[in-house]
Design an enzyme around this catalytic site. Structure first.
Site, PDB file in Angstrom:
ATOM      1  N   ASN A 368       0.850  -1.196   0.000  1.00 36.49           N
ATOM      2  CA  ASN A 368       0.000   0.000   0.000  1.00 36.49           C
ATOM      3  C   ASN A 368       0.885   1.245   0.000  1.00 36.49           C
ATOM      4  O   ASN A 368       1.653   1.469   0.934  1.00 36.49           O
ATOM      5  CB  ASN A 368      -0.906   0.012   1.240  1.00 36.49           C
ATOM      6  N   GLU A 369       0.784   2.048  -1.093  1.00 34.91           N
ATOM      7  CA  GLU A 369       1.511   3.319  -1.179  1.00 34.91           C
ATOM      8  C   GLU A 369       2.988   3.176  -0.824  1.00 34.91           C
ATOM      9  O   GLU A 369       3.570   4.011  -0.154  1.00 34.91           O
ATOM     10  CB  GLU A 369       0.863   4.354  -0.240  1.00 34.91           C
ATOM     11  N   ASN A 424      -5.001   4.946  -4.924  1.00 33.09           N
ATOM     12  CA  ASN A 424      -5.506   5.749  -3.794  1.00 33.09           C
ATOM     13  C   ASN A 424      -5.444   7.208  -4.236  1.00 33.09           C
ATOM     14  O   ASN A 424      -4.358   7.734  -4.467  1.00 33.09           O
ATOM     15  CB  ASN A 424      -4.598   5.596  -2.563  1.00 33.09           C
ATOM     16  N   TYR A 430      -6.900  16.279  -0.092  1.00 34.05           N
ATOM     17  CA  TYR A 430      -5.541  16.748   0.181  1.00 34.05           C
ATOM     18  C   TYR A 430      -5.044  17.756  -0.858  1.00 34.05           C
ATOM     19  O   TYR A 430      -4.314  18.693  -0.544  1.00 34.05           O
ATOM     20  CB  TYR A 430      -4.559  15.564   0.215  1.00 34.05           C
ATOM     21  N   TRP A 504     -12.429   5.266   1.711  1.00 34.03           N
ATOM     22  CA  TRP A 504     -11.569   5.246   2.907  1.00 34.03           C
ATOM     23  C   TRP A 504     -12.131   6.213   3.925  1.00 34.03           C
ATOM     24  O   TRP A 504     -12.140   7.414   3.694  1.00 34.03           O
ATOM     25  CB  TRP A 504     -10.142   5.678   2.530  1.00 34.03           C
ATOM     26  N   LYS A 525     -11.874  10.183   8.420  1.00 32.03           N
ATOM     27  CA  LYS A 525     -12.482   9.977   7.089  1.00 32.03           C
ATOM     28  C   LYS A 525     -13.625   8.961   7.148  1.00 32.03           C
ATOM     29  O   LYS A 525     -14.308   8.716   6.165  1.00 32.03           O
ATOM     30  CB  LYS A 525     -11.427   9.520   6.096  1.00 32.03           C
TER      31      LYS A 525
HETATM   32  C1  GCU Z   1      -3.384   6.796   2.508  1.00 28.36           C
HETATM   33  C2  GCU Z   1      -3.145   5.536   3.308  1.00 28.36           C
HETATM   34  C3  GCU Z   1      -4.112   5.345   4.439  1.00 28.36           C
HETATM   35  C4  GCU Z   1      -4.341   6.669   5.129  1.00 28.36           C
HETATM   36  C5  GCU Z   1      -5.046   7.578   4.132  1.00 28.36           C
HETATM   37  C6  GCU Z   1      -5.358   8.953   4.730  1.00 28.36           C
HETATM   38  O1  GCU Z   1      -3.914   6.519   1.280  1.00 28.36           O
HETATM   39  O2  GCU Z   1      -3.174   4.374   2.491  1.00 28.36           O
HETATM   40  O3  GCU Z   1      -3.561   4.374   5.320  1.00 28.36           O
HETATM   41  O4  GCU Z   1      -5.116   6.519   6.303  1.00 28.36           O
HETATM   42  O5  GCU Z   1      -4.190   7.807   3.030  1.00 28.36           O
HETATM   43  O6  GCU Z   1      -4.537   9.830   4.535  1.00 28.36           O
HETATM   44  O7  GCU Z   1      -6.411   9.065   5.386  1.00 28.36           O
END
Ligand code: GCU
Length: 557
Positions: A368-369, A424, A430, A504, A525
């Site tokens: 992941n990322e 993602n 952001y 998310w 979130k």
């Molecule tokens: C990222 C990451 C998450 C994180 C999310 C965020 O994509 O994979 O683990 O919580 O961003 O910034 O809320």
């Protein structure tokens, strides 16, 4: 025979690395599941306790058959565990999310002292080390004592279930062949397998036995509409037996038309879930798991991304029963560590070995990322190639996937490794504007029309205490979270080629390093608060959008 004894009571706990010689009556009395970070891991400041803690428990010698074995089973010990019985070190396990087992037969006395150290401290080799969630430490799931006959199904290797039952459907989906395998320790000659009362014997050769069952007609595992589960039972003359549930289904990801289940288009639309709860940390019981599943079903999701690590077996079981399609993954996350390759491989080996019978799981997430804090250098790429090969070797029935960070170049060599991919994106939260989600996907799909990809994360924080009539990006209001998700819902509905989309996150979760939106230590979130008490407006947006207009029409004002 096999007995399983719950070992969750009677523990003593202290934040120390020293191994006690006797049960320390002065230490804190605790019952599992337990974490030492239930409070400080959720109150912000990024100052939660990380280091080595010790658990101790006294127990009497268990009754054993002649040449029988006694095995301790740890369902979750974060993040690195060491195990001593009667002062003898028996195990060292690196990986805070999988089951591991320890044979203690040879060290048993009339009265025994079990000591387990758990370490969630910083290091450069056990994942996760850098990510946006609290790394709780502790024996945060259960512990069991298993006793088995001399001849018994395998227990130790990678925390194996001892049995594997991958079905293969006929082209017309009317029948299936299930090649059931079992692994045996000790002197067994024959395994009796049975499915729905039909039995087939198989000889044991070098500790392995297998047989092929034909199911005709077959009852499909058909997602949320009909999650039919079979149970296969394996028995030895010694009386030991194991069972596993499995589901008969076919899956396909199409670059242009998205996900197919049992040959029909089945767009995967759902959310991600972390395993934590306000006030409990990650020390959850079946009650919390069931509450989470009920809310995933209530919002109308047909899929859940179990981020960013292996979740409890009972949660995968609940997904099997609910017909939810699962994205499973290991915590190879945010920052690649050159010394961490072995740990990624061992965590993936345990994830697949322990979870491959779950029909709900359709893919293995490699990372992941992982380029969020660095570049896709050769060591990182090779780590992924080895993980990808391991997944295919352990499980030929499922594709691998990966969640890319939004700034990963679309022509990065990393994107060529996993079978299917996913992005993602946080445009409109952001950075940038909401419309950039649409243009990103349209440009990507136009450039790579034969590439299967999904939408593994998108979201915006909302603190229910923040209300406004003029919602704006970054204001942490419930209203802006709704504006954001109203746009994203439409963006997704207009792009059927996305094989899966996971918002998310369904639930707010602890990220002790955060301090924003009026809450310290929480990623907001979620569409539901961390205590599961309040569903934010955006929850009802999806519930209305995903509700079945005939069977369960829903309106929220
Ligand atoms: C990222 C990451 C998450 C994180 C999310 C965020 O994509 O994979 O683990 O919580 O961003 O910034 O809320």
């Amino acid at each position: 025979m096999r007995t399983i004894t719950d070992f969750c009571t009677g523990w003593r706990f202290a934040k120390t690395a020293s191994v006690p010689a006797a049960l320390p009556e002065s230490w804190e009395a605790v019952t599992l599941p337990h974490t030492g970070n239930a409070v400080d891991g959720q109150d912000g400041g990024n100052d939660y306790w990380r280091g080595t803690a010790m658990y101790a428990k006294a127990f009497a010698r268990p009754a054993l058959e002649e040449n029988g074995c006694a095995v301790l089973e740890f369902l979750g010990a974060a993040m690195t565990a060491k195990v001593w019985v009667n002062g003898k070190k028996l195990a060292h396990h690196e990986g805070g999310f999988s089951t591991f087992r320890v044979d203690i037969t040879d060290v048993l006395a009339e009265e025994n002292l079990l000591c387990v150290s758990v370490d969630n401290g910083e290091n450069d080799r056990v994942y996760p080390q850098k990510a946006d969630f609290t790394f709780y430490g502790g024996l945060y799931r259960g512990v069991n004592l298993i006793t088995v006959s001399a001849a018994h199904f395998a227990l130790l290797q990678n925390g194996t279930p001892g049995i594997h039952a991958p079905p293969k459907l006929s082209e017309d989906l009317h029948s299936a062949e299930v090649t059931v395998e079992a692994w045996v320790e000790g002197s067994a000659r024959n395994v009796k397998f049975s499915i729905n009362g039909k039995t087939q014997d198989a000889a044991v050769m070098d500790g392995h036995a297998q047989t092929v069952f034909r199911l005709d007609p077959v009852h499909l595992w058909d997602g949320v509409d009909d999650p039919y589960l079979y149970t296969v039972l394996a028995q030895l003359e010694s009386g030991d037996e194991v069972s596993a549930r499995f589901g008969c289904r076919t899956i396909r990801m199409d670059p242009g038309q998205g996900f197919f289940l049992n040959g029909r288009s089945y767009p995967l639309r759902g959310a991600a879930r972390h395993q934590d709860r306000a006030g409990l940390g990650n020390a959850l019981t079946r009650k919390e798991h069931q509450e989470d599943i009920e809310m995933i079903k209530e919002i109308g999701a047909n899929t859940v991304r179990l981020a960013h690590y292996q979740h409890a077996q009972e949660f995968y079981d609940l997904c099997d029963e609910a017909g939810l399609i699962v994205w499973a993954e290991i915590p190879y996350i945010t920052q690649h560590m050159p010394n961490g390759r072995a740990n990624t491989l061992s965590q993936m080996c345990e994830l697949i070995t322990q979870c491959y019978n779950h029909p709900s799981i359709v893919c293995w997430g490699l990372s992941n990322e992982i380029t969020a804090s660095g570049t896709a250098d050769e060591d990182l790429l090779e780590n992924h190639r080895q993980l990808n090969a391991l997944c295919h070797e352990l499980d030929a029935t499922r594709p691998t996937t990966m969640a890319y960070v939004f700034m990963l170049e679309t022509d990065s060599p990393l994107i060529d490794i996993a079978d299917v991919g996913s992005y993602n994106l946080y445009f409109g939260w952001y950075i940038g504007e909401l419309s950039q989600n649409d243009s990103f996907f349209d440009a990507y799909h136009a450039k790579f029309p034969n590439c299967c990809f999904g939408f593994s994360e998108y979201g915006a924080d909302a603190n229910p205490q923040f209300q406004t009539n003029t919602p704006d990006k970054g204001d942490y209001t419930e209203q802006y979270q709704c504006v954001y998700h109203e746009h994203l819902l439409q963006c997704i509905e207009q792009r059927p080629y996305l094989w899966a989309t996971h918002l998310w996150n369904l639930f707010d979760f602890a990220a002790d390093g955060r301090d924003e939106g009026g809450k310290n230590g929480v990623n907001q979130k979620g569409l539901v608060t961390m205590d599961r008490k309040l569903k934010k407006d955006a929850f009802y947006l999806y519930k209305a959008a995903w509700a079945d207009p005939v069977r369960a029409p829903f309106v929220h004002i």
